[in-house]
Design a protein around this motif. Structure first.
Motif, mmCIF file in Angstrom:
data_model
loop_
_atom_site.group_PDB
_atom_site.id
_atom_site.type_symbol
_atom_site.label_atom_id
_atom_site.label_comp_id
_atom_site.label_asym_id
_atom_site.label_seq_id
_atom_site.Cartn_x
_atom_site.Cartn_y
_atom_site.Cartn_z
ATOM 1 N N ASP A 247 -2.406 62.032 5.628
ATOM 2 C CA ASP A 247 -3.254 61.750 4.401
ATOM 3 C C ASP A 247 -2.556 61.367 2.965
ATOM 4 O OD1 ASP A 247 -5.706 62.356 6.211
ATOM 5 O OD2 ASP A 247 -5.241 64.687 5.592
ATOM 6 N N PRO A 248 -3.226 60.262 2.159
ATOM 7 C CA PRO A 248 -2.548 59.956 1.431
ATOM 8 C C PRO A 248 -2.020 61.110 0.125
ATOM 9 C CG PRO A 248 -4.645 58.992 0.846
ATOM 10 C CD PRO A 248 -4.554 59.682 2.299
ATOM 11 N N ASP A 249 -0.897 61.127 -0.196
ATOM 12 C CA ASP A 249 -0.610 62.315 -1.302
ATOM 13 C C ASP A 249 -0.609 61.402 -2.792
ATOM 14 O OD1 ASP A 249 0.449 64.470 0.032
ATOM 15 O OD2 ASP A 249 1.472 62.765 1.121
ATOM 16 N N ALA A 250 -0.454 60.312 -2.653
ATOM 17 C CA ALA A 250 -0.553 59.441 -4.043
ATOM 18 C C ALA A 250 -1.080 57.900 -3.856
ATOM 19 C CB ALA A 250 0.953 59.427 -4.728
ATOM 20 N N SER A 251 -1.646 57.492 -4.705
ATOM 21 C CA SER A 251 -2.100 55.938 -4.757
ATOM 22 C C SER A 251 -1.373 55.275 -5.854
ATOM 23 C CB SER A 251 -3.771 56.017 -4.718
ATOM 24 O OG SER A 251 -4.168 56.563 -3.493
ATOM 25 N N ILE A 252 -0.937 54.077 -5.735
ATOM 26 C CA ILE A 252 -0.655 53.008 -6.498
ATOM 27 C C ILE A 252 -1.497 51.912 -6.324
ATOM 28 C CG2 ILE A 252 1.271 51.651 -7.434
ATOM 29 C CD1 ILE A 252 3.005 53.876 -6.563
ATOM 30 N N LEU A 276 -2.555 54.821 -11.231
ATOM 31 C CA LEU A 276 -1.786 55.801 -10.175
ATOM 32 C C LEU A 276 -2.814 56.994 -10.211
ATOM 33 C CD1 LEU A 276 1.794 56.271 -12.264
ATOM 34 C CD2 LEU A 276 0.826 54.668 -10.560
ATOM 35 N N SER A 277 -2.867 57.580 -8.896
ATOM 36 C CA SER A 277 -3.674 58.645 -8.806
ATOM 37 C C SER A 277 -3.205 59.779 -7.727
ATOM 38 C CB SER A 277 -5.073 58.322 -8.236
ATOM 39 O OG SER A 277 -4.968 57.558 -7.060
ATOM 40 N N GLY A 278 -3.578 60.881 -7.656
ATOM 41 C CA GLY A 278 -3.140 61.609 -6.762
ATOM 42 C C GLY A 278 -1.811 62.550 -7.310
ATOM 43 N N LEU A 280 0.870 62.347 -9.282
ATOM 44 C CA LEU A 280 1.339 61.484 -10.245
ATOM 45 C C LEU A 280 2.598 61.508 -10.399
ATOM 46 C CD1 LEU A 280 -1.135 61.845 -13.366
ATOM 47 C CD2 LEU A 280 -1.155 60.084 -11.472
ATOM 48 N N ASP A 281 3.652 62.529 -10.093
ATOM 49 C CA ASP A 281 5.051 62.683 -10.168
ATOM 50 C C ASP A 281 5.597 61.919 -8.804
ATOM 51 O OD1 ASP A 281 5.268 64.177 -12.495
ATOM 52 O OD2 ASP A 281 5.204 66.161 -11.231
ATOM 53 N N LEU A 282 4.908 61.819 -7.721
ATOM 54 C CA LEU A 282 5.524 61.286 -6.524
ATOM 55 C C LEU A 282 5.077 59.937 -6.796
ATOM 56 C CD1 LEU A 282 6.240 61.044 -3.718
ATOM 57 C CD2 LEU A 282 3.716 61.307 -2.803
ATOM 58 N N ALA A 283 4.115 59.324 -7.499
ATOM 59 C CA ALA A 283 3.650 57.921 -7.637
ATOM 60 C C ALA A 283 4.803 57.426 -8.472
ATOM 61 C CB ALA A 283 2.255 57.755 -8.235
ATOM 62 N N ARG A 284 5.235 58.188 -9.650
ATOM 63 C CA ARG A 284 5.926 57.530 -10.716
ATOM 64 C C ARG A 284 7.543 57.562 -9.963
ATOM 65 N NH1 ARG A 284 3.437 61.600 -14.149
ATOM 66 N NH2 ARG A 284 1.847 60.346 -15.380
ATOM 67 N N ASP A 285 7.795 58.498 -8.946
ATOM 68 C CA ASP A 285 8.917 58.331 -8.330
ATOM 69 C C ASP A 285 9.223 57.219 -7.435
ATOM 70 O OD1 ASP A 285 10.284 60.744 -9.130
ATOM 71 O OD2 ASP A 285 9.389 61.860 -7.577
ATOM 72 N N VAL A 286 8.052 56.827 -6.872
ATOM 73 C CA VAL A 286 7.950 55.415 -6.106
ATOM 74 C C VAL A 286 8.304 54.502 -6.917
ATOM 75 C CG1 VAL A 286 6.555 54.129 -4.717
ATOM 76 C CG2 VAL A 286 6.436 56.437 -4.333
ATOM 77 N N LEU A 287 7.581 54.324 -8.124
ATOM 78 C CA LEU A 287 7.928 53.057 -8.910
ATOM 79 C C LEU A 287 9.295 53.062 -9.497
ATOM 80 C CD1 LEU A 287 4.584 53.110 -10.830
ATOM 81 C CD2 LEU A 287 5.376 51.603 -8.876
ATOM 82 N N ARG A 288 9.764 54.321 -9.816
ATOM 83 C CA ARG A 288 11.096 54.357 -10.378
ATOM 84 C C ARG A 288 12.104 53.968 -9.701
ATOM 85 N NH1 ARG A 288 14.632 58.455 -10.207
ATOM 86 N NH2 ARG A 288 13.190 59.899 -9.515
ATOM 87 N N THR A 289 12.076 54.410 -8.113
ATOM 88 C CA THR A 289 13.074 53.976 -7.397
ATOM 89 C C THR A 289 13.032 52.718 -6.764
ATOM 90 O OG1 THR A 289 12.009 55.194 -5.756
ATOM 91 C CG2 THR A 289 13.405 56.395 -6.763
ATOM 92 N N ALA A 290 11.844 52.065 -6.983
ATOM 93 C CA ALA A 290 11.771 50.951 -6.133
ATOM 94 C C ALA A 290 12.725 49.609 -6.392
ATOM 95 C CB ALA A 290 10.278 50.207 -6.725
#
Length: 296
Positions: A247-252, A276-278, A280-290
């Motif tokens: 199940d999704p933990d975060a959405s972008i 971003l939803s869900g 938010l720290d995880l979503a920001r980590d995804v973007l930051r490390t992309a």
């Protein structure tokens, strides 16, 4: 015109796309005469072949001042084109295609780049352009007889050949945009059929960009929505060994072109426009490390 033959130079015929200082209108007829369509290749390699044709169309319009102007990484346009030839040559060497230019010494990206740049400094910019295009065309023709599922090793990275070729297409696209931006030229994006597999590669790289940045996303799932032509939806497990998403933990949600340029290191993660939803720290980590895999 077939989609793979849509050359960026077509945009230069519009008055608004012609910069004031270098790509003068009187040069356009000659530039159009020098452009070449993408080399014949396998359908799965057409996103790369199309970006090669687009870059070549842009280079066909370059004058002396353009070739000497610094583009990125402290490189002039001529040195940037030599860099592209170097990395194309490394992929060619991995799959048994002809490797053109100086004898292959270094097998890492920067080492080979320095070899080819040194070789090309003794040549004219037009010769460098022809050398790069000849290397890219030789690779395209060789790929016509291979499968995207074949394995290849480039710069120490093992992976499916199809992914390596998409990565070459993304880098060529990014550097074409680099050169166009410096010249003040507005260029169209690739066709949707070429954006889609490139965006898919970028999405599948997210678990690796996180891991390379020191974040293990194992057991977490991202719902990624990329909008615009060539976009789509992905339910991404964020662990490199995760077998399936949960199940999704975060959405972008973001624009597909902007997302590709984020992975290519051309958009700042801190200000990247996305919903971003869900978690938010995880979503920001995804973007930051992309952009972790982006480089020269």
């Amino acid at each position: 015109m077939e989609p793979v033959e849509r050359l960026y130079l077509d945009a230069l015929t519009e008055e608004a796309a012609v910069p004031e200082r270098s790509l003068r209108p009187q040069l356009l007829a000659g530039a159009r005469a020098r452009r070449r369509p993408a080399a014949p290749t396998a359908p799965w390699a057409e996103p790369y072949a199309g970006r090669v044709a687009a870059m070549d169309a842009l280079l066909a319009s370059a004058v002396d001042d353009d070739w000497a102007r610094e583009i990125v990484e402290g490189w002039t346009l001529q040195e940037l084109v030599a860099h592209l030839a170097a990395k194309d040559g490394l992929l060619a060497a991995s799959v048994g295609a002809p490797v053109l230019g100086p004898a292959l010494g270094a097998t890492d990206a920067m080492g080979r780049t320095h070899e080819v740049q040194e070789y090309e400094r003794a040549r004219s910019p037009e010769q460098t352009r022809r050398d790069w295009r000849a290397q890219a065309d030789a690779l395209c023709r060789h790929l016509a007889g291979l499968s995207p599922r074949d394995m290849a090793t480039v710069d120490g990275i093992d992976g499916a050949l199809g992914d390596h070729v998409l990565a070459r297409g993304l880098e060529t696209w990014i550097h074409t945009d680099d050169a166009a931006s410096v010249a003040g030229i507005r260029l169209p994006h690739p066709v949707a059929a070429h954006v889609e597999p490139t965006a898919d590669l970028c999405a599948r790289l997210l678990p690796w960009t996180m891991l390379l940045s020191g974040i293990d996303g194992a057991g977490r799932t991202l719902h990624l929505t990329l909008t615009g032509p060539g976009g789509g939806e992905w339910m991404m497990p964020l662990g490199v060994r995760d077998a399936a998403p949960g199940d999704p933990d975060a959405s972008i949600t973001a624009d597909v072109i902007e997302f590709c340029f984020l992975l290519g290191g051309r958009r700042p993660p801190e200000t990247f426009p996305a919903e971003l939803s869900g978690d938010l720290d995880l979503a920001r980590d995804v973007l930051r490390t992309a952009p972790a895999l982006s480089g020269p």
